[in-house]
Design a protein around this motif. Structure first.
Motif, short mmCIF file in Angstrom:
data_model
loop_
_atom_site.label_atom_id
_atom_site.label_comp_id
_atom_site.label_asym_id
_atom_site.label_seq_id
_atom_site.Cartn_x
_atom_site.Cartn_y
_atom_site.Cartn_z
N UNK A 275 4.61 -2.35 -147.48
CA UNK A 275 4.90 -1.78 -148.78
C UNK A 275 6.34 -2.05 -149.22
N UNK A 276 6.50 -2.18 -150.52
CA UNK A 276 7.83 -2.35 -151.12
C UNK A 276 8.04 -1.19 -152.08
N UNK A 277 9.19 -0.54 -151.99
CA UNK A 277 9.50 0.58 -152.88
C UNK A 277 10.52 0.13 -153.91
N UNK A 278 10.19 0.36 -155.18
CA UNK A 278 11.11 0.08 -156.28
C UNK A 278 11.63 1.40 -156.82
N UNK B 212 7.86 8.07 -167.60
CA UNK B 212 7.78 6.98 -166.63
C UNK B 212 8.39 7.43 -165.31
N UNK B 213 7.70 7.13 -164.23
CA UNK B 213 8.20 7.46 -162.90
C UNK B 213 9.29 6.47 -162.48
N UNK B 214 10.25 6.98 -161.78
CA UNK B 214 11.35 6.14 -161.29
C UNK B 214 10.94 5.33 -160.07
N UNK B 215 9.91 5.80 -159.37
CA UNK B 215 9.49 5.17 -158.12
C UNK B 215 8.17 4.44 -158.29
N UNK B 216 8.12 3.22 -157.78
CA UNK B 216 6.90 2.43 -157.75
C UNK B 216 6.71 1.91 -156.34
N UNK B 217 5.53 2.14 -155.80
CA UNK B 217 5.20 1.62 -154.48
C UNK B 217 4.26 0.45 -154.65
#
Length: 82
Positions: free
Chosen positions: A50-53, A1-6
């Motif tokens: 955009x929102x970065x998680x 799983x990637x740590x970053x979600x855009x």
């Protein structure tokens, strides 16, 4: 799983800039989610894309703060921020 979600939207110029930034500093380490694909995402983030998680928590919106993101990525998931 990637740590970053855009969380982004088709046709959003700032989203395209964010994608380019992530491709440069964290290639293949992020996923993109269309804000318009889910009513809850639209309600929570629709006017701020955009929102970065990072690790599922909001890290920022509109623009990626590269230095801060790189610093936070160096920490392990769940490690407190100083």
């Amino acid at each position: 799983m990637n740590r970053l979600t855009l969380i982004s939207r088709t046709g959003c110029h700032l989203c395209e800039v964010a994608e380019q930034t992530l491709d440069r500093i964290a290639p293949q380490q992020w996923t993109k989610v269309d804000v318009d694909s889910d009513i809850e995402l639209e309600r929570d983030y629709g006017d701020r894309v955009p929102v970065l998680l990072l690790d599922g928590k909001e890290h920022g919106y509109w623009r990626i703060e590269e230095e801060r993101l790189l610093r936070d990525l160096a920490r392990q998931p769940g490690e407190p921020r100083l």
